[in-house]
Write a protein that holds these residues in place. Sequence first.
Motif, PDB file in Angstrom:
ATOM      1  N   UNK A  72      14.878 -20.659   6.119  1.00  0.00           N
ATOM      2  CA  UNK A  72      14.962 -22.101   6.377  1.00  0.00           C
ATOM      3  C   UNK A  72      14.030 -22.447   7.531  1.00  0.00           C
ATOM      4  N   UNK A  73      13.618 -23.700   7.616  1.00  0.00           N
ATOM      5  CA  UNK A  73      12.753 -24.080   8.744  1.00  0.00           C
ATOM      6  C   UNK A  73      13.461 -23.887  10.079  1.00  0.00           C
ATOM      7  N   UNK A  74      12.679 -23.596  11.072  1.00  0.00           N
ATOM      8  CA  UNK A  74      13.218 -23.448  12.422  1.00  0.00           C
ATOM      9  C   UNK A  74      13.868 -24.748  12.872  1.00  0.00           C
ATOM     10  N   UNK A  75      13.349 -25.884  12.384  1.00  0.00           N
ATOM     11  CA  UNK A  75      13.901 -27.186  12.769  1.00  0.00           C
ATOM     12  C   UNK A  75      15.369 -27.319  12.353  1.00  0.00           C
ATOM     13  N   UNK A  76      15.779 -26.669  11.271  1.00  0.00           N
ATOM     14  CA  UNK A  76      17.190 -26.711  10.866  1.00  0.00           C
ATOM     15  C   UNK A  76      18.057 -26.066  11.951  1.00  0.00           C
ATOM     16  N   UNK A  77      17.578 -24.976  12.513  1.00  0.00           N
ATOM     17  CA  UNK A  77      18.273 -24.299  13.608  1.00  0.00           C
ATOM     18  C   UNK A  77      18.348 -25.220  14.831  1.00  0.00           C
ATOM     19  N   UNK A  78      17.229 -25.861  15.152  1.00  0.00           N
ATOM     20  CA  UNK A  78      17.142 -26.741  16.328  1.00  0.00           C
ATOM     21  C   UNK A  78      18.079 -27.932  16.181  1.00  0.00           C
ATOM     22  N   UNK A 142      17.802 -40.806   7.249  1.00  0.00           N
ATOM     23  CA  UNK A 142      16.894 -41.784   7.851  1.00  0.00           C
ATOM     24  C   UNK A 142      16.559 -41.423   9.296  1.00  0.00           C
ATOM     25  N   UNK A 143      17.538 -40.970  10.049  1.00  0.00           N
ATOM     26  CA  UNK A 143      17.273 -40.591  11.440  1.00  0.00           C
ATOM     27  C   UNK A 143      16.296 -39.417  11.483  1.00  0.00           C
ATOM     28  N   UNK A 144      16.539 -38.403  10.678  1.00  0.00           N
ATOM     29  CA  UNK A 144      15.668 -37.228  10.691  1.00  0.00           C
ATOM     30  C   UNK A 144      14.267 -37.540  10.159  1.00  0.00           C
ATOM     31  N   UNK A 145      14.175 -38.371   9.123  1.00  0.00           N
ATOM     32  CA  UNK A 145      12.876 -38.678   8.528  1.00  0.00           C
ATOM     33  C   UNK A 145      12.107 -39.717   9.351  1.00  0.00           C
ATOM     34  N   UNK A 146      12.780 -40.805   9.748  1.00  0.00           N
ATOM     35  CA  UNK A 146      12.081 -41.917  10.395  1.00  0.00           C
ATOM     36  C   UNK A 146      12.010 -41.736  11.907  1.00  0.00           C
ATOM     37  N   UNK A 147      13.142 -41.524  12.559  1.00  0.00           N
ATOM     38  CA  UNK A 147      13.142 -41.440  14.023  1.00  0.00           C
ATOM     39  C   UNK A 147      12.538 -40.130  14.526  1.00  0.00           C
ATOM     40  N   UNK A 148      12.896 -39.030  13.875  1.00  0.00           N
ATOM     41  CA  UNK A 148      12.416 -37.720  14.338  1.00  0.00           C
ATOM     42  C   UNK A 148      11.070 -37.370  13.721  1.00  0.00           C
ATOM     43  N   UNK A 155      14.014 -31.689   6.325  1.00  0.00           N
ATOM     44  CA  UNK A 155      15.319 -32.360   6.260  1.00  0.00           C
ATOM     45  C   UNK A 155      16.182 -31.703   5.188  1.00  0.00           C
ATOM     46  N   UNK A 156      15.573 -31.392   4.055  1.00  0.00           N
ATOM     47  CA  UNK A 156      16.314 -30.727   2.981  1.00  0.00           C
ATOM     48  C   UNK A 156      16.886 -29.396   3.424  1.00  0.00           C
ATOM     49  N   UNK A 157      16.081 -28.625   4.151  1.00  0.00           N
ATOM     50  CA  UNK A 157      16.562 -27.333   4.645  1.00  0.00           C
ATOM     51  C   UNK A 157      17.688 -27.521   5.657  1.00  0.00           C
ATOM     52  N   UNK A 158      17.565 -28.535   6.499  1.00  0.00           N
ATOM     53  CA  UNK A 158      18.589 -28.768   7.513  1.00  0.00           C
ATOM     54  C   UNK A 158      19.897 -29.249   6.893  1.00  0.00           C
ATOM     55  N   UNK A 159      19.811 -29.991   5.798  1.00  0.00           N
ATOM     56  CA  UNK A 159      21.007 -30.585   5.197  1.00  0.00           C
ATOM     57  C   UNK A 159      21.448 -29.888   3.908  1.00  0.00           C
ATOM     58  N   UNK A 160      20.744 -28.843   3.515  1.00  0.00           N
ATOM     59  CA  UNK A 160      21.116 -28.117   2.307  1.00  0.00           C
ATOM     60  C   UNK A 160      20.804 -28.891   1.036  1.00  0.00           C
ATOM     61  N   UNK A 161      19.670 -29.571   0.999  1.00  0.00           N
ATOM     62  CA  UNK A 161      19.259 -30.378  -0.148  1.00  0.00           C
ATOM     63  C   UNK A 161      17.837 -29.982  -0.539  1.00  0.00           C
ATOM     64  N   UNK A 162      17.457 -30.344  -1.755  1.00  0.00           N
ATOM     65  CA  UNK A 162      16.067 -30.144  -2.149  1.00  0.00           C
ATOM     66  C   UNK A 162      15.233 -31.272  -1.556  1.00  0.00           C
ATOM     67  N   UNK A 163      13.943 -31.041  -1.358  1.00  0.00           N
ATOM     68  CA  UNK A 163      13.085 -32.116  -0.833  1.00  0.00           C
ATOM     69  C   UNK A 163      13.115 -33.358  -1.739  1.00  0.00           C
ATOM     70  N   UNK A 164      13.165 -33.145  -3.045  1.00  0.00           N
ATOM     71  CA  UNK A 164      13.236 -34.274  -3.973  1.00  0.00           C
ATOM     72  C   UNK A 164      14.507 -35.083  -3.786  1.00  0.00           C
ATOM     73  N   UNK A 165      15.628 -34.393  -3.580  1.00  0.00           N
ATOM     74  CA  UNK A 165      16.899 -35.090  -3.364  1.00  0.00           C
ATOM     75  C   UNK A 165      16.864 -35.874  -2.051  1.00  0.00           C
ATOM     76  N   UNK A 166      16.180 -35.335  -1.045  1.00  0.00           N
ATOM     77  CA  UNK A 166      16.040 -36.042   0.232  1.00  0.00           C
ATOM     78  C   UNK A 166      15.248 -37.327   0.026  1.00  0.00           C
ATOM     79  N   UNK A 167      14.141 -37.231  -0.718  1.00  0.00           N
ATOM     80  CA  UNK A 167      13.313 -38.418  -0.962  1.00  0.00           C
ATOM     81  C   UNK A 167      14.078 -39.490  -1.742  1.00  0.00           C
ATOM     82  N   UNK A 168      14.839 -39.059  -2.746  1.00  0.00           N
ATOM     83  CA  UNK A 168      15.629 -40.010  -3.540  1.00  0.00           C
ATOM     84  C   UNK A 168      16.687 -40.675  -2.662  1.00  0.00           C
ATOM     85  N   UNK A 169      17.399 -39.874  -1.873  1.00  0.00           N
ATOM     86  CA  UNK A 169      18.439 -40.427  -0.996  1.00  0.00           C
ATOM     87  C   UNK A 169      17.825 -41.370   0.037  1.00  0.00           C
ATOM     88  N   UNK A 170      16.658 -41.009   0.579  1.00  0.00           N
ATOM     89  CA  UNK A 170      15.985 -41.881   1.548  1.00  0.00           C
ATOM     90  C   UNK A 170      15.594 -43.192   0.881  1.00  0.00           C
TER      91      UNK A 170
END
Length: 190
Positions: A72-78, A142-148, A155-170
């Motif tokens: 997973x990305x290091x950012x998920x850990x952070x 939205x906070x992770x994508x827009x603010x951060x 974001x998908x790695x941090x939240x346990x989602x696929x990147x496509x699911x993140x884009x759809x939810x956003x």
Amino acid sequence: MTGSEAELVARAVSGERDAIEELMALVRPGLVRYCRAHLGRLGGRYTTADDVSQEVCLALLGALPHFRDQGRPFSAFVYRIAAHKIADAQRAAVRQPVAPVELLPDRPDPAPDPEQQALAMDRARRLHELLRHLTELHREILVLRVAVGLSAEEVGAALGMTPGAVRVAQSRALARLRTLAPAAFTEVPA
């Protein structure tokens, strides 16, 4: 993680001072934005959010030797560490409200004038109210994508989602905000 990011993290985990400094310089701006987005202006200042982001950095330094790359990305850990520190700060804010300090300043206040502060606070209040109409997951995305400024993959790695699911939810979250925003921003403040 990208190859260069993975290499930097590996060097930092092994205790290389330059790598630790570079890694902290890389993650700190996003952490500050993340904390400010989640904590807002407690007591009318960003001090608390900035303090919490500093606590996250210290906790990250302490946890860095124990980090193990699990794909997973290091950012998920952070941001997992940051989420825990933010929850601690929110609990503490409920228990102990911030008391104003009554000192006379030595020089003029460089902060915006009272009218500008009132308008900014009103805008922030309206945005906060809008975000409350979203699900917790949509707010977090939205906070992770827009603010951060994290990528959909991070974001998908941090939240346990696929990147496509993140884009759809956003997209759905932003569409929901677009339907709610006209009413929230055309009302006259009390």
